[in-house]
Design a protein around this motif. Sequence first.
Motif, PDB file in Angstrom:
ATOM      1  N   MET A  48       0.807  -1.207   0.000  1.00 30.15           N
ATOM      2  CA  MET A  48       0.000   0.000   0.000  1.00 30.15           C
ATOM      3  C   MET A  48       0.845   1.264   0.000  1.00 30.15           C
ATOM      4  O   MET A  48       0.456   2.283   0.518  1.00 30.15           O
ATOM      5  N   HIS A  49       2.020   1.161  -0.588  1.00 31.24           N
ATOM      6  CA  HIS A  49       2.887   2.332  -0.667  1.00 31.24           C
ATOM      7  C   HIS A  49       2.447   3.200  -1.853  1.00 31.24           C
ATOM      8  O   HIS A  49       1.973   2.695  -2.853  1.00 31.24           O
ATOM      9  N   ASN A  50       2.610   4.503  -1.693  1.00 27.39           N
ATOM     10  CA  ASN A  50       2.232   5.417  -2.769  1.00 27.39           C
ATOM     11  C   ASN A  50       3.414   6.244  -3.225  1.00 27.39           C
ATOM     12  O   ASN A  50       4.238   6.649  -2.412  1.00 27.39           O
ATOM     13  N   MET A  51       3.490   6.495  -4.535  1.00 24.91           N
ATOM     14  CA  MET A  51       4.496   7.406  -5.053  1.00 24.91           C
ATOM     15  C   MET A  51       3.986   8.044  -6.339  1.00 24.91           C
ATOM     16  O   MET A  51       2.944   7.659  -6.859  1.00 24.91           O
ATOM     17  N   VAL A  52       4.725   9.055  -6.819  1.00 28.44           N
ATOM     18  CA  VAL A  52       4.256   9.807  -7.983  1.00 28.44           C
ATOM     19  C   VAL A  52       5.255   9.662  -9.123  1.00 28.44           C
ATOM     20  O   VAL A  52       6.464   9.749  -8.905  1.00 28.44           O
ATOM     21  N   VAL A  53       4.753   9.439 -10.337  1.00 28.56           N
ATOM     22  CA  VAL A  53       5.586   9.486 -11.534  1.00 28.56           C
ATOM     23  C   VAL A  53       5.393  10.856 -12.154  1.00 28.56           C
ATOM     24  O   VAL A  53       4.265  11.278 -12.373  1.00 28.56           O
ATOM     25  N   TYR A  54       6.500  11.555 -12.413  1.00 21.74           N
ATOM     26  CA  TYR A  54       6.334  12.899 -12.986  1.00 21.74           C
ATOM     27  C   TYR A  54       7.147  13.101 -14.241  1.00 21.74           C
ATOM     28  O   TYR A  54       7.301  14.221 -14.714  1.00 21.74           O
ATOM     29  N   GLY A  55       7.650  12.038 -14.827  1.00 24.13           N
ATOM     30  CA  GLY A  55       8.383  12.220 -16.068  1.00 24.13           C
ATOM     31  C   GLY A  55       8.910  10.899 -16.549  1.00 24.13           C
ATOM     32  O   GLY A  55       8.923   9.908 -15.814  1.00 24.13           O
ATOM     33  N   ARG A  56       9.307  10.872 -17.831  1.00 27.36           N
ATOM     34  CA  ARG A  56       9.871   9.623 -18.321  1.00 27.36           C
ATOM     35  C   ARG A  56      10.837   9.892 -19.453  1.00 27.36           C
ATOM     36  O   ARG A  56      10.718  10.878 -20.193  1.00 27.36           O
ATOM     37  N   ASP A  57      11.817   9.007 -19.586  1.00 33.43           N
ATOM     38  CA  ASP A  57      12.682   8.946 -20.735  1.00 33.43           C
ATOM     39  C   ASP A  57      12.384   7.590 -21.340  1.00 33.43           C
ATOM     40  O   ASP A  57      11.541   6.876 -20.825  1.00 33.43           O
ATOM     41  N   ASN A  58      13.092   7.184 -22.391  1.00 32.93           N
ATOM     42  CA  ASN A  58      12.734   5.938 -23.072  1.00 32.93           C
ATOM     43  C   ASN A  58      12.370   4.804 -22.121  1.00 32.93           C
ATOM     44  O   ASN A  58      11.268   4.313 -22.101  1.00 32.93           O
ATOM     45  N   ASP A  59      13.347   4.426 -21.304  1.00 35.75           N
ATOM     46  CA  ASP A  59      13.144   3.227 -20.504  1.00 35.75           C
ATOM     47  C   ASP A  59      13.096   3.528 -19.006  1.00 35.75           C
ATOM     48  O   ASP A  59      12.857   2.650 -18.207  1.00 35.75           O
ATOM     49  N   THR A  60      13.335   4.775 -18.639  1.00 33.09           N
ATOM     50  CA  THR A  60      13.343   5.088 -17.215  1.00 33.09           C
ATOM     51  C   THR A  60      12.223   6.066 -16.879  1.00 33.09           C
ATOM     52  O   THR A  60      11.830   6.891 -17.706  1.00 33.09           O
ATOM     53  N   TYR A  61      11.742   5.937 -15.659  1.00 33.67           N
ATOM     54  CA  TYR A  61      10.681   6.815 -15.183  1.00 33.67           C
ATOM     55  C   TYR A  61      11.215   7.612 -14.005  1.00 33.67           C
ATOM     56  O   TYR A  61      12.022   7.111 -13.211  1.00 33.67           O
ATOM     57  N   LEU A  62      10.774   8.864 -13.898  1.00 37.61           N
ATOM     58  CA  LEU A  62      11.198   9.705 -12.775  1.00 37.61           C
ATOM     59  C   LEU A  62      10.161   9.595 -11.663  1.00 37.61           C
ATOM     60  O   LEU A  62       8.971   9.814 -11.894  1.00 37.61           O
ATOM     61  N   ILE A  63      10.648   9.258 -10.475  1.00 42.03           N
ATOM     62  CA  ILE A  63       9.761   8.957  -9.367  1.00 42.03           C
ATOM     63  C   ILE A  63       9.996   9.946  -8.232  1.00 42.03           C
ATOM     64  O   ILE A  63      11.143  10.244  -7.899  1.00 42.03           O
ATOM     65  N   SER A  64       8.922  10.436  -7.656  1.00 46.31           N
ATOM     66  CA  SER A  64       9.042  11.220  -6.437  1.00 46.31           C
ATOM     67  C   SER A  64       8.418  10.397  -5.314  1.00 46.31           C
ATOM     68  O   SER A  64       7.214  10.195  -5.278  1.00 46.31           O
ATOM     69  N   ASP A  65       9.275   9.893  -4.431  1.00 47.31           N
ATOM     70  CA  ASP A  65       8.798   9.071  -3.322  1.00 47.31           C
ATOM     71  C   ASP A  65       8.990   9.871  -2.052  1.00 47.31           C
ATOM     72  O   ASP A  65      10.098  10.288  -1.733  1.00 47.31           O
ATOM     73  N   THR A  66       7.913  10.099  -1.303  1.00 50.07           N
ATOM     74  CA  THR A  66       7.997  11.052  -0.197  1.00 50.07           C
ATOM     75  C   THR A  66       8.847  10.576   0.966  1.00 50.07           C
ATOM     76  O   THR A  66       9.158  11.357   1.842  1.00 50.07           O
ATOM     77  N   VAL A  67       9.219   9.309   1.008  1.00 55.85           N
ATOM     78  CA  VAL A  67      10.087   8.888   2.110  1.00 55.85           C
ATOM     79  C   VAL A  67      11.544   9.191   1.807  1.00 55.85           C
ATOM     80  O   VAL A  67      12.386   9.126   2.701  1.00 55.85           O
ATOM     81  N   LEU A  68      11.880   9.494   0.551  1.00 57.06           N
ATOM     82  CA  LEU A  68      13.278   9.731   0.195  1.00 57.06           C
ATOM     83  C   LEU A  68      13.552  11.226   0.104  1.00 57.06           C
ATOM     84  O   LEU A  68      12.655  12.023  -0.126  1.00 57.06           O
ATOM     85  N   GLU A  69      14.856  11.563   0.271  1.00 59.68           N
ATOM     86  CA  GLU A  69      15.200  12.968   0.249  1.00 59.68           C
ATOM     87  C   GLU A  69      15.119  13.560  -1.153  1.00 59.68           C
ATOM     88  O   GLU A  69      14.784  14.728  -1.321  1.00 59.68           O
ATOM     89  N   LYS A  70      15.487  12.745  -2.151  1.00 60.31           N
ATOM     90  CA  LYS A  70      15.548  13.257  -3.523  1.00 60.31           C
ATOM     91  C   LYS A  70      14.740  12.375  -4.458  1.00 60.31           C
ATOM     92  O   LYS A  70      14.518  11.201  -4.163  1.00 60.31           O
ATOM     93  N   PRO A  71      14.296  12.934  -5.604  1.00 55.21           N
ATOM     94  CA  PRO A  71      13.625  12.091  -6.594  1.00 55.21           C
ATOM     95  C   PRO A  71      14.569  11.018  -7.123  1.00 55.21           C
ATOM     96  O   PRO A  71      15.790  11.216  -7.129  1.00 55.21           O
ATOM     97  N   VAL A  72      14.016   9.908  -7.559  1.00 52.18           N
ATOM     98  CA  VAL A  72      14.848   8.804  -8.053  1.00 52.18           C
ATOM     99  C   VAL A  72      14.336   8.349  -9.412  1.00 52.18           C
ATOM    100  O   VAL A  72      13.320   8.827  -9.915  1.00 52.18           O
ATOM    101  N   GLU A  73      15.075   7.430 -10.026  1.00 54.35           N
ATOM    102  CA  GLU A  73      14.673   6.865 -11.311  1.00 54.35           C
ATOM    103  C   GLU A  73      14.410   5.383 -11.148  1.00 54.35           C
ATOM    104  O   GLU A  73      14.959   4.741 -10.257  1.00 54.35           O
ATOM    105  N   ILE A  74      13.572   4.857 -12.044  1.00 51.36           N
ATOM    106  CA  ILE A  74      13.250   3.432 -11.987  1.00 51.36           C
ATOM    107  C   ILE A  74      13.059   2.955 -13.425  1.00 51.36           C
ATOM    108  O   ILE A  74      12.633   3.730 -14.282  1.00 51.36           O
TER     109      ILE A  74
END
Lengths: 333, 132
Positions: free
Chosen positions: A126-152
């Motif tokens: 039941m974890h929630n996070m936001v996708v706010y951008g994408r490149d070909n194969d990677t997605y930009l993720i903003s996860d509120t438990v982390l200090e900085k946005p990450v990629e997946i």
Amino acid sequence: MIKLEYEHRQAGHCENGVTSNLLNYYHLKVSEPLIFGIGAGLFFSYLPFLKMQHAPVTSFRVWPGMIFNRSTRMLGVKTSIQTFSDPKESMNILDRILDQGTPVGLQVGTFHLPFFPPEYRMHYNMHNMVVYGRDNDTYLISDTVLEKPVEISYKDLMRVRFAKGPFAPKGRMYYLTSVPEEVNLKPAIIKGIEKTAYNMTGIPFPLVGVKGIRFMSRQMRKWQKKYGDEKASYYLGQVLRMEEEIGTGGAGFRYIYGAFLNEAADVLNQDWLKEISIEMGVTANRWREFSYLGSRNCKKRGKPEESYDFLAGIVYDCAAKEEAIFKKLRKIK
Amino acid sequence: MEETHPKEMKPLKFKWFNVGQYTFEKDGRFTNHIGFDYIPEEEALTDDAQKIIDERIEEARQKVLTGKMSPVYYYMEKTWMDPITLSKFVGLSMFTVKRHFKPAKFAKLKPEIFQKYANAFEISVEELKNPK
């Protein structure tokens, strides 16, 4: 390549944080505690017949997804929520909506999230996070438990969106479709407080709300005799983990709720709410005292007087304090 | 109003995340911390849970080696699952899954069921039958 101007802000709890950040993207400044209060997120339930991670389920909040649903409805924000059965299709639709310039919230399972450290993994869906951008194969993720946005990567994202287990997310995604320019916070706050007060004191069922806290306290006194030292301390540890570690903002959301009452007093111009927020803070401190002494007990470093009886006494005290608070809050107008 | 403000009322320490934590100050303000004050390693809860789970895995391994439990039980503990989670992964009822913990039942399973468990644990059928 698409990257929205989405502001990443850390939050105490994933769902509040995601909702607050999504509204912030549409220039609607609503803080995290306000979202939590309007969504009537505070709750308590202790379900001894339902075991997760080999311990009774203890929850300090309402059902996942409810805070988002309620708070957006109260604020008059229109949303769209979708679930899928086909993983490929879900990713295609996610791409399409991202390309239109809408940040999308996702419900995911944490076990296979690559940026979660392996020691912190558990089958929690039941974890929630936001996708706010994408490149070909990677997605930009903003996860509120982390200090900085990450990629997946595409593959990992698909995997976590379709994690299995209880409460499987089934690719659940949600986004805001229309946001009013100005919102009237007053009725939303009053309704939120009424709902929370009813949930905590009004439901005629012994395992939820203030009654649930009392029930857990009574059970806690019996744990050692009933289950033996090892199991009792594991059960206690699980309660403390739910209270402090699983992104609650501390003391099982009681601090966030206190902060909400404090803000609500300013919005509604009702000074008595400020006093109640102080009482809430005192209660939250009491909960935290419980978790401190409890964690010592878990590691068998507690003094003899800090037994299960003593800890159960603290919990009982918390129940009495919360009952007094919510009885007063039920009279809000 | 009585004072409950012990000296050590700092946010609990997490091993990995700086999760936003709220605190209640003495003057009646609520603040949102993101950085933490340092709290010694022994005070953290996370480590302890990890140790308990490691112990459970080791215990499960011993049970399987001595023939008290089937390998399904060991792999379930190893992948941090519990019977409910595992039943959702393999698509069987929790009752059935618990029955497969018995070595005698496990030996008689059909190949499809072995494959289901192997998929759930992400291992091969051979590994499932012969755990290390």
